[in-house]
Write a protein that holds these residues in place. Structure first.
Motif, PDB file in Angstrom:
ATOM      1  N   TYR A  22       0.868  -1.173   0.000  1.00 27.49           N
ATOM      2  CA  TYR A  22       0.000   0.000   0.000  1.00 27.49           C
ATOM      3  C   TYR A  22       0.902   1.219   0.000  1.00 27.49           C
ATOM      4  CZ  TYR A  22      -2.910  -3.690   2.043  1.00 27.49           C
ATOM      5  OH  TYR A  22      -3.539  -4.881   2.310  1.00 27.49           O
TER       6      TYR A  22
ATOM      7  N   LEU B  90     -10.448  -1.178  -0.019  1.00 27.00           N
ATOM      8  CA  LEU B  90     -10.465   0.132  -0.674  1.00 27.00           C
ATOM      9  C   LEU B  90     -11.890   0.651  -0.887  1.00 27.00           C
ATOM     10  CD1 LEU B  90      -7.733  -0.458  -3.429  1.00 27.00           C
ATOM     11  CD2 LEU B  90      -7.443   0.688  -1.225  1.00 27.00           C
TER      12      LEU B  90
ATOM     13  N   ALA C 194      -9.746   3.977   3.516  1.00 27.69           N
ATOM     14  CA  ALA C 194      -8.719   3.171   2.868  1.00 27.69           C
ATOM     15  C   ALA C 194      -7.322   3.627   3.287  1.00 27.69           C
ATOM     16  CB  ALA C 194      -8.868   3.247   1.353  1.00 27.69           C
TER      17      ALA C 194
ATOM     18  N   CYS D 109      -1.613  -1.042  -4.253  1.00 31.65           N
ATOM     19  CA  CYS D 109      -2.380   0.150  -4.605  1.00 31.65           C
ATOM     20  C   CYS D 109      -1.561   1.390  -4.284  1.00 31.65           C
ATOM     21  CB  CYS D 109      -3.708   0.193  -3.853  1.00 31.65           C
ATOM     22  SG  CYS D 109      -3.552   0.384  -2.061  1.00 31.65           S
TER      23      CYS D 109
ATOM     24  N   ILE E 284      -2.546   5.259  -3.205  1.00 34.22           N
ATOM     25  CA  ILE E 284      -3.587   6.211  -2.812  1.00 34.22           C
ATOM     26  C   ILE E 284      -2.943   7.593  -2.840  1.00 34.22           C
ATOM     27  CG2 ILE E 284      -5.241   6.861  -1.036  1.00 34.22           C
ATOM     28  CD1 ILE E 284      -5.055   3.966   0.017  1.00 34.22           C
TER      29      ILE E 284
ATOM     30  N   LEU F 266      -6.411   6.841  -7.541  1.00 32.98           N
ATOM     31  CA  LEU F 266      -6.266   5.508  -6.965  1.00 32.98           C
ATOM     32  C   LEU F 266      -5.828   4.566  -8.080  1.00 32.98           C
ATOM     33  CD1 LEU F 266      -6.635   3.338  -4.735  1.00 32.98           C
ATOM     34  CD2 LEU F 266      -9.024   3.124  -5.503  1.00 32.98           C
TER      35      LEU F 266
ATOM     36  N   TRP G 193     -15.248   6.703  -4.408  1.00 30.16           N
ATOM     37  CA  TRP G 193     -14.099   7.606  -4.529  1.00 30.16           C
ATOM     38  C   TRP G 193     -14.473   8.755  -5.481  1.00 30.16           C
ATOM     39  CZ3 TRP G 193      -8.824   6.452  -2.763  1.00 30.16           C
ATOM     40  CH2 TRP G 193      -8.753   5.298  -1.969  1.00 30.16           C
TER      41      TRP G 193
END
Length: 324
Positions: A7, A31, A38, A61, A63, A70, A94
């Motif tokens: 992450y 997420l 998230a 991912c 962020i 994303l 989102w």
């Protein structure tokens, strides 16, 4: 062992990198609640100073609060319909963010955050065919005739190159119907030397040196658009299309289950339970016990509020309504 995830966060110019031994299997579920939950979840995982080896990374991912972006990839149950539902729901939870799939896997995320100056394509490995677990479709048009095969890696078809293609096509058994679930595909038109590839997973740089392996060919990256392959083989083979409604139902059920004991923490929970039993037995015998928690325990589950869970359910319901 595990389902390893990274992450990455960017906020106010500050970069953070975190790791979970068990987080990749259903990374999308963590997420779904939106940017703030998230990010909170990501920062609860183990902080890292460096990226894991790419071959070990099963999901990741980025962020990026600064760019409101994303970027992710994960397993998504290996199901087109489920993945489509997850992406459609993320687009609602989102709002104002770009939700994008990292088709080149962790290396794409590393490039975006400036942690890789050069991307090296993977070493080619020949795709296997004819096994029960083969779920990636290869279609070939030659002299107006369409043939189809199932292989274990569509991206690996690129790696074998045009030079050795005939050898593999003669060795692979053909299929006359397609299974219900296909996760990737390659279409090769030998008559005009054009080709395309789509995937619901990652290509991991397979197209980077395609010109060297396929001189004179034109390759297209179709993202996750299986319909492009279906259109080119229309009438010869039916390529399954994702069912958004079915995917949404599965997503809602998985999200609810995930809040109790998710796939990422089930193994850790069993290990913790066994450890507790062993510790109690040892201490009852007067022994001094020291417990070392290794990678089996490096995952922290979600801590959603009722309102945050409701946001996800409302988004899934909204997508379901719009697809009717």
């Amino acid at each position: 062992m595990g389902s390893r995830a990274h992450y990455a966060t960017l906020q106010g110019g500050t970069f953070g990198l975190y790791y979970s031994q068990w987080g990749a299997h259903h990374l999308e579920l963590d997420l779904l609640p939106g940017p703030e939950p998230a990010t909170r979840f990501a920062r609860r995982q183990r902080e890292q100073s460096s990226w894991m080896w790419e071959g070990e990374c099963d999901g990741a991912c980025l962020i990026d609060h600064d760019e409101r972006r994303l970027l992710l990839f994960c397993h998504c149950d290996g199901d087109q319909s489920y993945r489509l539902a997850a992406l459609a729901t993320l687009a609602r939870t989102w709002p104002g963010w770009r939700v994008e799939w990292a088709y080149d896997g962790p290396q794409q995320i590393k490039v975006v955050v400036g942690h890789a100056a050069e991307v090296t394509p993977p070493s080619p490995q020949a795709p296997q065919a004819g096994e029960e677990w083969c779920d990636e479709l290869v279609t070939v048009i030659h002299q107006g005739r369409t043939r189809a095969y199932l292989v274990d890696s569509a991206a690996a078809v690129i790696g074998i190159g045009a030079r050795f293609l005939d050898d593999y096509l003669s060795a692979w058994p053909t299929i006359t119907s397609c299974p219900e679930k296909v996760v990737a595909g390659v279409h090769l038109d030998l008559d005009d030397q054009s080709a395309g590839i789509w995937t619901t997973s990652t290509l991991r740089g397979a197209l980077l040196d395609v010109g060297q392996r396929w001189p004179g060919w034109h390759w297209s990256n179709w993202g996750d658009r299986s319909a492009e392959q279906a259109r080119r083989v229309a009438g010869a083979l039916t390529v399954p299309e994702p069912d958004l409604a079915e995917g949404l139902r599965a997503l809602a059920a998985e999200f609810d289950r995930h809040q109790d004991v998710d796939s990422a923490t089930r193994s850790a929970s069993l290990l913790l339970g066994l450890t507790d039993i062993l510790i109690a037995g040892a201490r009852s015998s007067g022994l001094q016990v020291h417990v070392h928690t290794d990678n089996a325990f490096t995952h922290r589950p979600m801590d959603l509020t009722s309102d945050e869970k409701a946001v996800v359910h409302a988004a899934i319901a909204g997508v379901m309504t719009s697809c009717r």
